[in-house]
Write a protein that holds these residues in place. Structure first.
Motif, PDB file in Angstrom:
ATOM      1  N   ASP A 195       0.832  -1.205   0.000  1.00  0.00           N
ATOM      2  CA  ASP A 195       0.000   0.000   0.000  1.00  0.00           C
ATOM      3  C   ASP A 195       0.867   1.255   0.000  1.00  0.00           C
ATOM      4  N   TYR A 196       2.079   1.099   0.475  1.00  0.00           N
ATOM      5  CA  TYR A 196       3.055   2.188   0.515  1.00  0.00           C
ATOM      6  C   TYR A 196       4.335   1.697  -0.157  1.00  0.00           C
ATOM      7  N   TYR A 197       4.946   2.562  -0.972  1.00  0.00           N
ATOM      8  CA  TYR A 197       6.249   2.261  -1.564  1.00  0.00           C
ATOM      9  C   TYR A 197       7.183   3.414  -1.211  1.00  0.00           C
ATOM     10  N   VAL A 198       8.325   3.066  -0.631  1.00  0.00           N
ATOM     11  CA  VAL A 198       9.281   4.086  -0.189  1.00  0.00           C
ATOM     12  C   VAL A 198      10.534   3.994  -1.054  1.00  0.00           C
ATOM     13  N   LEU A 199      10.873   5.084  -1.735  1.00  0.00           N
ATOM     14  CA  LEU A 199      12.035   5.144  -2.625  1.00  0.00           C
ATOM     15  C   LEU A 199      13.019   6.191  -2.126  1.00  0.00           C
ATOM     16  N   SER A 200      14.298   5.941  -2.379  1.00  0.00           N
ATOM     17  CA  SER A 200      15.338   6.915  -2.044  1.00  0.00           C
ATOM     18  C   SER A 200      16.621   6.466  -2.717  1.00  0.00           C
ATOM     19  N   LYS A 201      17.781   6.717  -2.105  1.00  0.00           N
ATOM     20  CA  LYS A 201      19.099   6.309  -2.584  1.00  0.00           C
ATOM     21  C   LYS A 201      19.279   6.570  -4.080  1.00  0.00           C
ATOM     22  N   ALA A 202      19.163   5.520  -4.923  1.00  0.00           N
ATOM     23  CA  ALA A 202      19.452   5.663  -6.359  1.00  0.00           C
ATOM     24  C   ALA A 202      18.556   6.679  -7.038  1.00  0.00           C
ATOM     25  N   LEU A 203      17.403   6.973  -6.444  1.00  0.00           N
ATOM     26  CA  LEU A 203      16.472   7.928  -7.050  1.00  0.00           C
ATOM     27  C   LEU A 203      17.121   9.288  -7.264  1.00  0.00           C
ATOM     28  N   GLY A 204      18.129   9.604  -6.468  1.00  0.00           N
ATOM     29  CA  GLY A 204      18.806  10.900  -6.602  1.00  0.00           C
ATOM     30  C   GLY A 204      19.849  10.931  -7.695  1.00  0.00           C
ATOM     31  N   VAL A 259      21.726  13.943  -5.729  1.00  0.00           N
ATOM     32  CA  VAL A 259      20.892  14.676  -4.789  1.00  0.00           C
ATOM     33  C   VAL A 259      20.317  13.755  -3.726  1.00  0.00           C
ATOM     34  N   LYS A 260      19.931  14.360  -2.622  1.00  0.00           N
ATOM     35  CA  LYS A 260      19.328  13.633  -1.504  1.00  0.00           C
ATOM     36  C   LYS A 260      17.817  13.775  -1.626  1.00  0.00           C
ATOM     37  N   ILE A 261      17.169  12.658  -1.867  1.00  0.00           N
ATOM     38  CA  ILE A 261      15.726  12.694  -2.034  1.00  0.00           C
ATOM     39  C   ILE A 261      15.117  11.376  -1.595  1.00  0.00           C
ATOM     40  N   GLY A 262      13.949  11.464  -1.018  1.00  0.00           N
ATOM     41  CA  GLY A 262      13.178  10.288  -0.655  1.00  0.00           C
ATOM     42  C   GLY A 262      11.722  10.539  -0.977  1.00  0.00           C
ATOM     43  N   PHE A 306      15.102  21.505  -7.317  1.00  0.00           N
ATOM     44  CA  PHE A 306      16.356  20.981  -7.841  1.00  0.00           C
ATOM     45  C   PHE A 306      16.398  19.454  -7.756  1.00  0.00           C
ATOM     46  N   SER A 307      16.153  18.900  -6.549  1.00  0.00           N
ATOM     47  CA  SER A 307      16.215  17.451  -6.375  1.00  0.00           C
ATOM     48  C   SER A 307      15.154  16.739  -7.199  1.00  0.00           C
ATOM     49  N   CYS A 308      13.959  17.302  -7.248  1.00  0.00           N
ATOM     50  CA  CYS A 308      12.881  16.654  -7.989  1.00  0.00           C
ATOM     51  C   CYS A 308      13.184  16.598  -9.490  1.00  0.00           C
ATOM     52  N   ARG A 309      13.785  17.648 -10.027  1.00  0.00           N
ATOM     53  CA  ARG A 309      14.106  17.630 -11.457  1.00  0.00           C
ATOM     54  C   ARG A 309      15.217  16.621 -11.759  1.00  0.00           C
ATOM     55  N   VAL A 310      16.221  16.545 -10.866  1.00  0.00           N
ATOM     56  CA  VAL A 310      17.293  15.554 -11.052  1.00  0.00           C
ATOM     57  C   VAL A 310      16.718  14.139 -10.969  1.00  0.00           C
ATOM     58  N   ALA A 311      15.845  13.897  -9.999  1.00  0.00           N
ATOM     59  CA  ALA A 311      15.238  12.568  -9.850  1.00  0.00           C
ATOM     60  C   ALA A 311      14.401  12.215 -11.074  1.00  0.00           C
ATOM     61  N   LEU A 312      13.668  13.192 -11.623  1.00  0.00           N
ATOM     62  CA  LEU A 312      12.865  12.930 -12.825  1.00  0.00           C
ATOM     63  C   LEU A 312      13.760  12.597 -14.011  1.00  0.00           C
ATOM     64  N   ASP A 313      14.860  13.316 -14.148  1.00  0.00           N
ATOM     65  CA  ASP A 313      15.819  12.998 -15.221  1.00  0.00           C
ATOM     66  C   ASP A 313      16.351  11.584 -15.064  1.00  0.00           C
ATOM     67  N   TYR A 314      16.630  11.213 -13.815  1.00  0.00           N
ATOM     68  CA  TYR A 314      17.142   9.861 -13.549  1.00  0.00           C
ATOM     69  C   TYR A 314      16.113   8.804 -13.957  1.00  0.00           C
TER      70      TYR A 314
END
Length: 946
Positions: free
Chosen positions: A337-346, A350-353, A379-387
């Motif tokens: 019901d919940y999915y938690v992403l981080s680490k490689a997402l940045g 960048v540091k993002i979760g 900034f982090s959200c755009r980098v994560a989207l590019d990734y």
């Protein structure tokens, strides 16, 4: 390095240094980190750790870097909180599209943003409790409404179970029932939530997530917060699933709600959820790289249905492409019901979760109370989207590459396991997260490897070897000591995979060959030999596996670091300086495995199982601790071993060498379950025996003796036993306050002993000092000893009437040793202090002090001096210690302190023996016991004890 240790992580820095992981990296690019060697030259390190999964694209990926440069040039906002943030919306929309496709979900997701994986997991846990709280508030309102039917006219029917739970007497009033019911239900509603997690789970190190992490070291210190987490093993999970609704009754809770039925009011159970969430990692990375089995996944999904609780899929490490999918849960079949992403997402930058919550599980209002300073920043959200877009570009090319490279790892690691089934226990993983679990080395022929197993550091030591010896960076799983973790980038080349496998193969061969030296060498800066030598033991002796009559233990330590070469021959490739470096570095963890017991027999046929419990520190290290009065840790290590000895069924434990000094002659030992001895009495007794044997051709009644440290615990006993037999004696003490008074007390005691011996048996043969005193006393007028203690009165009489003679001289001047032919050293000094030039030509020095009072260097130029370091004991049946731990001993020999421990076991002596101050009587008693069992002086010990 010093600043990091001083101001950041003092203990961790020391631990990293002990295994060669204390590198400082100054540059990172692609699959490599770069550090500098001792010459300042840059060294590339193949990084297979990848920020514990964060750098799937490698370090400083140029594919992302150009985008980042543009964002910086555009001056995009970072701190625009409390506004409409378009990049966050764009990233959420893209993740929503991909998640729905990958998990075959119809409904949308709501996204919460944070900075790290642990923070994101904390957000997820807060969200599930926010939703549960809303449900409980609604239930509370329902409870208040239905309670209105309990008016004074109502007829309420209660079962015995209900009366007991509501704590009601027989025939309560309606008002009493109403109040009790309200209190009971409110208590139920206020009960703490329970989080369910799996064995080996790791969900972060924040307040709640640490309590949901299985490794005890991460959560034990938080136990007083009383956050309820139940960790399920595969068997427990299956058991709860098998129980079905009964599991719901056990794990969840209920209320009693009144309900009208046939004109009466009855109480019915209204279940509600106590379990806040079930936390799941598709592959448990920190716990040892455990992919969930099909049975576990089925059980998890079924338990969710039974309990009605949400599943939080912790994809911090396994998600964002690491396993070939956005979320590895989708491939595993977890109904989350919940999915938690981080680490490689940045993208490695960048540091993002992100917490993705199914809309049906999301409670409006949580988005108002939840925020994060850096969460949602443009900034982090755009980098994560590019990734993310990069992962899915060209028909998921990179995700396909992850799977292909993962299969390459799987094939080669499983081949290595097949080649070394005795070394590699299991290979586990998926995609680009792999764990190699090594077999336990607790029974290795290498004693160092055995201790590495006891310390739970095999994975760390292997990681240090690979880093220093092959310039390859991996890491152990913190909660699984024998597992190394590999999380490379998707751009790793086949040649680099092969390089890793070859380096790991050499480690496997070294473990098989019990060659700890090969594994440790590169950590000490030693070049690896081309051949991995085989140090497996091949003794064919038939061991006596019968049970010994008694068990005794002995706590000891290294004389010097180079003695480890005797203990573990694989260290022969290291110099003495390198050995010293090894011992000092690895003192971060002092846990050791006891040596295999030796069987020591008495002449009467009884036997003792004698076990050494070593502390891996040297005399020099302990000497330094003594000088700094830094003894707390060493005393703790001694206490640990004494407790282990007691638990193992030993009846007596001996404290050898410096351990007796550290513990104030055993008095600081915190254990009353076992008898303690320092071995000092037999050490003194054998020292006396050795001294007498060295003087067989001399009449000691005509020889002068000095006892240095004559007021001390050991010195006074030497003085009491030896003094009366020599012509005259000098007692030399320190300049400390009270030293002269204590030496006088020793003198008085000696005179009293002589007097009592004479009065008891006037026909006894006396020589030397004793005879001279008795001869003088025979001239003494009647009543001369009245008015004072005997010894003091004798001294007064001798000073008054025989002042022309020297009997026992008291001195604080070390130069007064020049009067004597024999010197006994028993001072408790941290440095050698005896001036060798003051010793008579041909003098005999019995120096049993530790540290020695007479320097070995000073003796080089005085070959005329006969030096005695005590006596070696001969065992009656020629029994010996393991050859690896004999130090200076030969076949059939023991040190006196060891022998005393064994003798006390043979006698089943009750109570401590050489403990605190010892007495001359104890020396004579233990020497009699040694004679009874035929333990005799083997040879005079002339070499150093340091």
């Amino acid at each position: 390095m010093e600043s990091y240790a001083a101001f950041c992580k003092p203990l961790l820095t020391r631990a990293l240094a002990s295994i060669g992981l204390n590198k400082a990296y100054h540059r990172a690019s692609g699959n490599f980190l770069y550090c500098k060697d001792e010459n300042g030259q840059e060294v590339p390190i193949l990084d297979l750790l990848g920020g514990y999964g964060a750098t799937l694209l490698g370090h400083n990926s140029p594919l992302i870097r150009e985008k980042i440069k543009c964002y910086l040039d555009e001056e995009i906002p970072v701190h625009n909180q409390f506004s409409i943030r378009k990049p966050a919306a764009m990233l959420a929309e893209r993740l929503n599209e991909l998640l729905k496709e990958e998990t075959a979900t119809n409904g949308d997701f709501v996204f919460c943003f944070a900075s790290t994986g642990a923070e994101s997991m904390e957000v997820a846990l807060k969200s599930v409790e926010f939703t549960r709280n809303a449900q409980l508030l609604a239930l509370g309102q329902e409870m208040a409404q239905v309670a209105n039917i309990l008016d004074n006219e109502a007829e309420v029917v209660l079962t015995q179970e209900q009366r007991q739970q509501l704590k009601l007497e027989k025939d309560p009033t309606v008002q009493e029932i109403k109040l009790a019911l309200s209190a009971f239900n409110q208590f139920q509603l206020d009960s703490k939530p329970t989080f369910l997690a799996l064995e080996h789970a790791f969900h972060g190190k924040m307040m709640v997530t640490a309590n949901c992490t299985h490794g005890a070291m991460y959560r034990d210190y938080l136990k007083r917060l009383k956050i309820n987490t139940l960790f399920l093993s595969p068997a427990q999970l299956a058991e709860f699933v098998e129980m079905g609704e009964k599991a719901n009754d056990i794990l969840n809770s209920w209320l009693w709600l009144p309900q009208e039925e046939n004109g009466q009011i009855v109480l019915t159970k209204k279940a509600f959820r106590t379990v806040a969430a079930l936390l799941v990692e598709p592959i448990q990375g920190e716990g040892g790289v455990y992919p969930l089995s099909t049975e576990q996944v089925t059980g998890i999904n079924r338990l969710k249905q039974i309990l009605g609780c949400p599943i939080i899929a912790d994809e911090v490490q396994t998600g964002s492409g690491r396993c070939g999918f956005l979320v590895a849960s989708s491939d595993a079949g977890i109904d989350a019901d919940y999915y938690v992403l981080s680490k490689a997402l940045g993208g490695g930058y960048v540091k993002i979760g992100v917490v993705a919550i199914r809309q049906k599980s999301f409670t409006p209002g949580f988005d108002v109370i939840q925020s994060s300073t850096f969460g949602e920043d443009d900034f982090s959200c755009r980098v994560a989207l590019d990734y993310i877009n990069l992962l899915y570009a060209d028909q998921r090319k990179l995700l396909t590459q992850v799977t292909q490279l993962g299969n390459e790892f799987k094939t080669r690691l499983e081949d290595l396991k097949e080649q070394y089934p005795d070394v590699i226990q299991e290979v586990r993983g998926k995609g680009l997260i792999w764990g190699v679990e090594f077999c336990d080395v607790i029974n290795s022929d290498s004693y160092i490897l055995q201790n590495i197993a006891v310390q739970g550091s095999l994975g760390y030591v292997i990681s240090g070897h690979l880093l220093c010896g092959s310039h390859i960076r991996v890491a152990p799983s913190g909660s699984a000591a024998n597992v190394i973790r590999v999380e490379p980038s998707v751009f790793l080349e086949l040649s680099q995979v092969i390089r890793f496998i070859e380096a790991l193969s050499r480690v496997c061969l070294a473990i098989r060959h019990a060659n700890a030296g090969f594994i440790v060498a590169p950590v000490l800066g030693k070049q690896l030999p081309s051949v991995v030598a085989d140090y497996r033991r091949r003794e064919t002796e038939q061991e006596d596996d019968s049970t010994a009559d008694y068990k005794a233990a002995f706590v000891n330590h290294l004389i010097s670091a180079d003695w480890l070469k005797e203990v573990d021959p694989s260290f022969s490739l290291l110099s003495d300086e390198e050995m010293t470096l090894f011992v000092e570095n690895t003192s971060f963890n002092l846990a050791t495995k006891p040596f295999k017991p030796a069987r020591i027999r008495s002449a009467n046929g009884q036997s003792v199982s004698f076990t050494l419990y070593p502390i891996p520190v040297t005399s020099k290290m302990i000497k330094s601790a003594l000088a700094q009065n830094d003894l707390e840790r060493l005393r703790h290590e001694i206490d640990v071993r004494v407790a282990q000895a007691a638990q193992a069924g030993n009846t007596v434990v001996g404290l050898g060498m410096f351990t007796s000094i550290i513990t104030n002659n055993g008095k600081s030992v915190k254990n009353n379950q076992i008898n303690v001895t320092t071995g000092n009495t037999l050490t003194v007794g054998m020292g006396i025996e050795a001294l007498k044997n060295s003087m067989l051709n001399r009449d000691i009644s005509q020889v002068r003796i000095t006892v240095i440290g004559g007021a001390g615990n050991i010195g006074r006993v030497y003085a009491e036993i030896l003094g009366p037999q020599f012509l005259e004696m000098t007692l030399i003490g320190s300049h400390n306050h009270g030293s002269v008074r204590k030496m006088n007390e020793v003198k008085y005691q000696i005179y009293q002993n002589i007097y009592e011996q004479f009065m008891t048996n006037s026909q006894s043969v006396m020589r030397g000092l004793a005879k001279r005193v008795v001869d003088c006393l025979s001239l003494m007028p009647s009543g001369a000893l009245a008015g004072k203690p005997v010894g003091e009165a004798i001294d007064h009489y001798l000073n008054q009437h025989h002042s022309d003679q020297v009997f026992i001289r008291i001195s604080q001047n070390i130069s007064d040793i020049e009067h004597s032919d024999v010197i006994v050293c028993a001072a408790n000094a941290s440095e050698a202090f005896i001036p060798v030039d003051k010793i008579k030509r041909g003098g005999i020095v019995c120096d049993i002090s530790v540290p020695h009072n007479l320097s070995d260097n000073d003796l080089i130029n005085r070959p005329d001096i006969q030096i005695l370091r005590g006596g070696i004991v001969q065992t009656p049946c020629h029994d010996s210690l393991d050859p690896r731990v004999r130090a200076y001993l030969g076949e059939g020999q023991l040190y006196a302190c060891m022998t005393e421990t064994i003798l006390l076991a043979l006698e089943q002596h009750k109570g401590n023996f050489s403990y605190g101050n010892i007495s001359a009587k104890q020396v004579l008693d233990i020497m009699a016991i040694a004679k009874k069992h035929h333990f005799t002086l083997s040879e005079i010990k002339g070499n150093s004890s340091l």
